[in-house]
Design a protein around this motif. Sequence first.
Motif, PDB file in Angstrom:
ATOM      1  N   ASP A   1      24.688 -55.426 -18.855  1.00 46.03           N
ATOM      2  CA  ASP A   1      23.267 -55.389 -18.520  1.00 46.03           C
ATOM      3  C   ASP A   1      23.000 -54.135 -17.684  1.00 46.03           C
ATOM      4  O   ASP A   1      23.644 -53.923 -16.655  1.00 46.03           O
TER       5      ASP A   1
ATOM      6  N   LYS B   1      20.667 -53.445 -15.680  1.00 41.65           N
ATOM      7  CA  LYS B   1      20.108 -53.730 -14.357  1.00 41.65           C
ATOM      8  C   LYS B   1      21.005 -54.636 -13.516  1.00 41.65           C
ATOM      9  O   LYS B   1      20.574 -55.161 -12.503  1.00 41.65           O
TER      10      LYS B   1
ATOM     11  N   ALA C   1      23.712 -53.914 -11.654  1.00 41.42           N
ATOM     12  CA  ALA C   1      24.000 -53.377 -10.319  1.00 41.42           C
ATOM     13  C   ALA C   1      22.818 -53.575  -9.373  1.00 41.42           C
ATOM     14  O   ALA C   1      22.994 -53.900  -8.200  1.00 41.42           O
ATOM     15  N   GLU C   2      21.627 -53.375  -9.896  1.00 40.23           N
ATOM     16  CA  GLU C   2      20.423 -53.576  -9.064  1.00 40.23           C
ATOM     17  C   GLU C   2      20.247 -55.036  -8.699  1.00 40.23           C
ATOM     18  O   GLU C   2      19.813 -55.374  -7.591  1.00 40.23           O
ATOM     19  N   ALA C   3      20.591 -55.938  -9.600  1.00 39.22           N
ATOM     20  CA  ALA C   3      20.393 -57.370  -9.363  1.00 39.22           C
ATOM     21  C   ALA C   3      21.360 -57.910  -8.328  1.00 39.22           C
ATOM     22  O   ALA C   3      21.022 -58.858  -7.601  1.00 39.22           O
TER      23      ALA C   3
ATOM     24  N   GLU D   1      22.699 -56.180  -5.771  1.00 37.96           N
ATOM     25  CA  GLU D   1      22.607 -55.507  -4.467  1.00 37.96           C
ATOM     26  C   GLU D   1      22.099 -56.493  -3.423  1.00 37.96           C
ATOM     27  O   GLU D   1      21.337 -57.403  -3.711  1.00 37.96           O
TER      28      GLU D   1
ATOM     29  N   HIS E   1      19.725 -57.500  -0.731  1.00 37.02           N
ATOM     30  CA  HIS E   1      18.366 -57.158  -0.298  1.00 37.02           C
ATOM     31  C   HIS E   1      18.036 -57.957   0.954  1.00 37.02           C
ATOM     32  O   HIS E   1      18.218 -59.160   0.994  1.00 37.02           O
TER      33      HIS E   1
END
Length: 65
Positions: free
Chosen positions: A53, A55, A57-59, A61, A63
């Motif tokens: 996928d 995204k 790595a972004e998911a 992270e 936050h």
Amino acid sequence: MRLVDLFWYTRPEFTSTALPTIWDLAAALALGGLWFFFFTGQLKQLPVLPVGDPKLAEAIEVHEH
């Protein structure tokens, strides 16, 4: 809960009391153990995260909200 529901409906038909015996509890634990064994076996074979996928790595992270 479905097992409890079925037990509640069928147990009084076969015995004079509706109380569970040790064999009733053992059967429920055995079925749960078998399900857990096969579930973990399947879980080991398949990836938990969506590999590939774009995204991902972004998911994952961290936050701060």
